[in-house]
Structures are given as C-alpha cells and as structure tokens.
Enzyme design. Structure first.
Site, PDB file in Angstrom:
ATOM      1  N   GLU A 500       0.989  -1.088   0.041  1.00 18.36           N
ATOM      2  CA  GLU A 500      -0.187   0.115   0.028  1.00 18.36           C
ATOM      3  C   GLU A 500       0.670   1.586   0.031  1.00 18.36           C
ATOM      4  O   GLU A 500       0.681   2.079  -0.711  1.00 18.36           O
ATOM      5  CB  GLU A 500      -0.866  -0.104   0.956  1.00 18.36           C
ATOM      6  CG  GLU A 500      -1.864   1.481   1.746  1.00 18.36           C
ATOM      7  CD  GLU A 500      -3.330   1.030   0.481  1.00 18.36           C
ATOM      8  OE1 GLU A 500      -2.868   0.259  -0.542  1.00 18.36           O
ATOM      9  OE2 GLU A 500      -3.657   2.741   0.327  1.00 18.36           O
ATOM     10  N   THR A 611     -11.783   8.166 -13.508  1.00 19.96           N
ATOM     11  CA  THR A 611     -10.995   7.650 -12.321  1.00 19.96           C
ATOM     12  C   THR A 611     -10.631   6.237 -11.756  1.00 19.96           C
ATOM     13  O   THR A 611     -10.180   6.118 -10.858  1.00 19.96           O
ATOM     14  CB  THR A 611     -10.139   8.665 -10.952  1.00 19.96           C
ATOM     15  OG1 THR A 611      -9.061   8.334 -10.251  1.00 19.96           O
ATOM     16  CG2 THR A 611     -11.628   8.940 -10.209  1.00 19.96           C
TER      17      THR A 611
HETATM   18  C1  DMJ Z   1     -10.427   3.654  -7.055  1.00 15.24           C
HETATM   19  O1  DMJ Z   1     -11.399   3.723  -6.128  1.00 15.24           O
HETATM   20  C2  DMJ Z   1      -9.984   5.151  -8.372  1.00 15.24           C
HETATM   21  O2  DMJ Z   1      -9.318   4.237  -8.510  1.00 15.24           O
HETATM   22  C3  DMJ Z   1      -9.420   6.132  -7.018  1.00 15.24           C
HETATM   23  O3  DMJ Z   1      -9.537   6.851  -7.735  1.00 15.24           O
HETATM   24  C4  DMJ Z   1      -8.194   5.601  -6.198  1.00 15.24           C
HETATM   25  N1  DMJ Z   1      -8.854   4.775  -5.025  1.00 15.24           N
HETATM   26  C5  DMJ Z   1      -9.635   3.044  -5.890  1.00 15.24           C
HETATM   27  C6  DMJ Z   1      -8.871   2.352  -6.644  1.00 15.24           C
HETATM   28  O4  DMJ Z   1      -7.375   1.878  -6.100  1.00 15.24           O
END
Ligand code: DMJ
Length: 631
Positions: A500, A611
C-alpha cells in the site's frame, strides 16, 4: 458507595431521602432520560448529537472505511459556520442566488458543445428494449441524440479486428483471453454469492454492503458494466443491465461519499450509456446526479465530502470536516457529462465553480494542499500528495483538457503549473537510482509513495504530448522512471504484488517499512501506468510486467470463490482480506485487458477514463464529424 450503619437510625438513602421520596425522584429521573433520548433520535437536527453517541458503531466507521479505500483520511471536524448557506435549488431549478443567468450559461455550454439540443434516435447497437418507466426514477425530459454522438467517434469503440493468424498476435491474444477469464470468474462468483450487494466476500461467500454509498447497492454491478461490454461478455452484461433496470433503486436515505458515488456509480452509468445508448443508464445517472447536489450547499460551493441522501435540509448539522482535494477535484469529467446528457446546466456550474475557487486561491509554492475548508475557502493543512488525498485532482485537470478536445485551456495550464511545482518540490531520485514523488508536509518531505501515487506514471505519459516542446521528452522519460519505480515495489516483494505504501530509506528502497502498509487490496494504479506506457512506447517490458501481475494475482489472490486482497505482500503464503473490491473489476482487469489489446480499443482519440477507469467520450465538436471518420 459505602454507607455507615448507625444504630437507631432509619436508613433513608445515600442522599438522605426516604423511600417514597426516593421512588418519586427515580420516576422523575427516568422520565427525563426518556425525554432526552427521544429528542436525540427524533429531532431533525440531531445528527451531530447522534454522531457523538453512535460514532463508534455507525456513521464514523463508514467514513473511515471509505477514506481508507480511497486512501483518504479526513481531518477532524470543525465548528459549523454561524450563517448556514441557503439550501441548494431543487434538482432542475435555477439557483436564485447565482449572478450568472441560466441562459447565459447555456449559451456558453452550447458554444463549447457540452449542451446540444438534439433529436432522440435511440441506441445504435443491440436494440434491447428499455424497461417501462418507474415512478420518479425513470424519466428525464431532455433527449440526447445518441446516433449523432456515435457518428462523431473516430474509431470503432472496440477497435478494429487484428489479423489473428499472425504468430506474434497469438501470445497476446491468449493473454487477453486469460484476463477475460479472470473477469468472468470474478463476475460469476459475485453473481452467485453476492448479487445486488456492493461487493463479494470470497472467503465467507457472501456480500458486503459497507457504508460508503449511503444505502445504494450493486457497486460491483455498476462498476463492471463497461468492462463486461469491452470484453464482450454479453450474457454477463445482460445480467448486469437487467439488475440495473429492475433492482437499482435510488430511493435510499443514508450518508454517502460524494466522491465514491460519483466515480463508481455516476461514472459507471455514464460509460454504460455512451457505450450502448441504453436509456436506463442515462436516466439513472442523471437522477443519481441530482441526489448529489445538496453536497454543494456551502458558502464556497466546494462540496462537503459526505452527502446526506435523505434531505439537503440537514444542512450544516453534518458540515464540519474539511473537504479533500482529490474528492472535490474529481467531479469535473462526470458532471460535464451529466449536463451534456440532461440539458441541465447545474452540474457544469457546480464544477466550474470548484475550478474557479482553486484557480484563484493562493497556493504555497504553486502546490495544492490536500484539505480545504468548504466554509472559509482556505487551506486547512499544508500536506501535499500525488497519492491518496491529492491524486485524482491532478488526473482530472489533464483529462479535462483531453476530454474537451483540447479546448479547456484553463485545465491545461493548471495541470502543467501544478506538475511544475511537483517536479520542483516533491520529485526525488533515491541513492539507488529510483525516481519517486515524495509527500510534502509544510516544506518537510516524507520519502514515501503510496500505491495510489503509482497512477502518476500513466498520467504524466498521457500529458507529455501537450507539454511545451522542450519538456515533452522529459515527461515521457519521467513517466517511464516513475513506472519503473512502482514496478520495483512489486518486484521486491515475495508475492510480486506491491504494498500500500513504500519508502526510500537508507539502504531499503521501494519497500514498506511496517506491516500496516504491506497489504495489497487488488488496486489498479500500477497496471494503469503499464497500460499508458505501453500505448505510448510499445516497449514490450510493459506487457511483461503486466503479465507478472496476472500471474501473481492468480497465485496469491485467486480463491475458490473470487479474487481477494492480501494482508502482506512480503509473505510467501499471505492471508486473504476477504474482499473483492469493485474497482478490481472496473479498473485492474480493464487496464490489464487493454494492455493486451490493440491501441484503438477505446481509443484515446475518443475516450478518457475517469478515475475508476470508466470511459467517457471526448467532446468532438460537430465539425470534427464532417471529416468522415469510420465508426
Ligand atoms: C479507485 O476507487 C479509484 O482509482 C480512486 O481514484 C482511487 N482508489 C481506488 C483504487 O485504488
């Protein structure tokens, strides 16, 4: 309490009361307590008190969990402001307080091509029937010309068929098929054990709802729609669509993360609509978008992180926390599309206002801190990060530029200026030669990168072409170096999956330093960068690295009933965390599939990924369609 007995003395009580008096007093006391608890749970403005009393078991853990998944850690609550902002206008209504009239706004939106009033012609492909409208949820008056939209695309959505007889293609085809099998396996287990729940718990073979989504269900279904479509898993796509039509209800009343609902649900529904033309996805996206609007009811228009679906009128009772840059900065793409598909300018207005606040505010050394008060409009702390808390804000700047068909100059300038400040103050090379982006706390650097920050290799690659000419090659190389560092964080673990967070300390580089940072929850960011770097360079190393991830997922994360995160990437036999995150199906498997696909599958000329890896179309102006591109 010890009461000394005195001979001849008739005991009253510890407070000197006789029995009847004591009885009356207790009766009065219990009445008072009942009244207090009644008020606590029944009065409309009691949420702050509720939080005090219920914090450990109900609302707050939800926020912690959502912050953890997104890599966000909310700062402590602040006092509510003395003068609450006026309530947000009802969905579809004008905000009477706004100085700019709706018609002027609409004019601007039309010129930019974000609001075209068009004739409805229905879906281009598949011709599936749309479920009968349900009360409240299922109709919007505005119609969108889907066929005209499709005619403006420059490439077939799923790319052109390759010559499958080519020997060099057979390996990559097999790799692609393997990823498709992983998707089918993930979906089928979710469907079997957790259909309708937000996520699958593969060890206990049941579903998980969590508290990020305010009572909304089916996160895995909505997150999977476009991946199923892309991989041509047609039967599974139809199952998912049927659930959305029949069982995805918006009449929920919980508290949800604005960011998570936006990137997963709104993003997933928008993509599903643009890919298929099925009205059900458009209508549900818009209706859900309307439910998010009360979050913007703040003095600055910077939304709160949490939206209460029950009623916008709770107002300031829950409005304490600072807002997080990555959260309020990652709405722009979806909200412009909500306006495009609904004809309602309110969505675009909300995100344009966020942009304005961010453009005008003072930035320390040109950097954007991660916390902003939605009340005062001031930064709350000077913590800067390209990982959790900051990440997708930068991503949405460059993608806003690309999604606008390179007309949103403001986004472009903000992106390159922000990147310049990051290069100057956060970028580092370790003694071992690894390039990384550190975190900044008021001028002091934490020499670490979160897994989340590994998306930045792909982002910098994506933005390299439009940088000033003298920086293009530099950005291409920087993207490659950051991606190499992230690969090292995988290569240096026993499982070949990355932790992480990883540090750059003397002698130990690109490794986690404690168990609490050693987990891997099926995150996509590293394979996301491999995909972008592959498309930019065609260096076979990125497909090799992607395949290493496929193998590692198979070995350590595949269980009898789905894929699971693991608790320690440095253990050769790690424990599972019993969660098949919805972003595994939305992002990790999608980016892997694209890594082993031709470049014109979901071509970057036509699509940007939000995202959560949901493809949203580039806004080609009407003139571009006259070029006569094939579809
Ligand atoms: C997802 O929900 C999206 O990529 C977000 O921007 C960050 N965290 C998670 C994946 O790790």
């Amino acid at each position: 309490m010890l009461v000394r007995k005195v001979p001849g003395f008739v005991p009253a009580s510890a407070w000197g009361l006789r029995l009847p008096q004591k009885f009356l007093f207790l009766l009065f006391l219990s009445g008072l307590i009942t009244l207090c608890f009644g008020a606590l749970f029944l009065l409309p403005h009691s949420s702050r008190l509720k939080r005090l009393f219920l914090a450990s078991r109900t609302q707050q853990p939800g926020l912690e969990v959502m912050a953890e998944i997104a890599g966000h850690h909310p700062v402590p609550e602040q006092e509510p402001p003395p003068n609450p902002a006026p309530a947000a206008p009802a969905p579809g209504e004008d905000d009477p307080g706004r100085p700019v009239g709706i018609f002027r706004r609409k004019g601007i939106l039309r010129r930019k091509g974000w609001l075209r009033r068009t004739r409805p012609t229905g879906p281009r492909e598949e011709g599936n029937s749309v479920a009968a409208p349900r009360p409240q949820e299922e109709t919007v008056r505005f119609s969108f010309d889907y066929n005209a939209f499709r005619s403006r695309l420059r490439h077939p959505v799923l790319g052109t068929r390759t010559d499958e007889s080519k020997e060099s293609q057979s390996l990559v085809r097999a790799q692609r098929e393997k990823v498709k099998e992983m998707m089918r396996f993930s979906w089928q287990n979710y469907r079997r054990y957790a259909m309708g729940k937000n996520e699958l718990r593969p060890l206990t073979k049941d579903g998980y709802e969590g508290s990020m989504f305010g009572g909304l269900s089916g996160a895995t279904i909505i997150d999977s729609l476009d991946t199923l479509y892309l991989m041509e898993l047609k039967e599974e796509f139809q199952e998912a669509k049927a659930w959305v039509q029949d069982s995805f209800h918006l009449n929920v009343t919980g508290e949800a993360s604005l960011f998570e609902v936006n990137i997963r649900y709104i993003g997933g529904l928008l993509s599903a609509f643009y890919l298929t033309g099925e009205e059900v996805f458009r209508v549900k996206a818009i209706k859900l978008g309307e439910k998010l609007l009360p979050a913007f009811n703040t003095p600055t228009g910077i939304p709160k992180g949490v939206v209460n679906f029950k009623s916008g009128s709770w107002g300031w009772a829950t409005a304490g926390s600072s807002s997080i840059l990555a959260e309020f900065g990652s709405l722009h793409l979806e909200f412009l599309h909500l306006t495009e598909l609904s004809g309602n300018p309110v969505f675009a207005e909300k995100v344009r206002n966020i942009r304005k606040v961010l453009r005008e505010i003072d930035k320390p050394f040109g950097l954007y801190p991660n916390f902003l008060s939605p009340v005062s409009g001031n930064w709350v702390q000077h913590h800067v990060s390209v990982g959790g808390l900051g990440d997708s804000f930068y991503e949405y700047l460059i993608k806003s530029w690309l999604m606008s068909d390179k007309t949103d100059l403001e986004a472009k300038n903000m992106y390159y200026e922000a990147l310049q400040a990051i290069e100057t103050y956060l970028l580092n090379v370790s003694p071992g030669g690894l390039t990384y982006i550190a975190e900044w706390r008021g001028g002091i650097l934490d020499h670490k990168m979160g897994h989340l920050a590994c998306f930045s290799g792909g982002m910098i690659a994506l933005g390299a072409e439009d940088a000033k000419e003298d920086k293009r090659a530099y950005y291409r190389e920087l993207a490659a170096q950051i991606t190499r560092t992230c690969h090292e964080s995988y290569a240096r673990s026993d499982t070949k999956l990355g932790p992480e967070a990883f540090w750059f300390n003397a002698g130990r580089e690109a490794v986690a330093t404690q168990l609490s940072e050693s987990y891997y929850i099926l995150r996509p960011e590293v394979v996301e960068s491999y995909m972008y770097l592959w498309r930019q360079t065609h260096d076979p190393i990125y497909r090799e690295w992607g395949w290493e991830v496929v193998m590692a997922l198979e070995k350590h994360c595949r269980t009898e009933a789905g894929f699971s995160g693991i608790q320690d990437v440095y253990s050769s036999n790690p424990n599972h965390d019993n969660r098949q995150q919805s972003f595994f199906l939305a992002e990790t498997l999608k980016y892997l599939y694209l890594l082993f696909s031709e470049d014109n599958v979901l071509s970057p000329e036509d699509w940007v990924f939000n995202t959560e890896a949901h493809p949203l179309p580039v806004n080609h102006s009407d003139s571009s369609s006259k070029a006569g591109h094939h579809h």
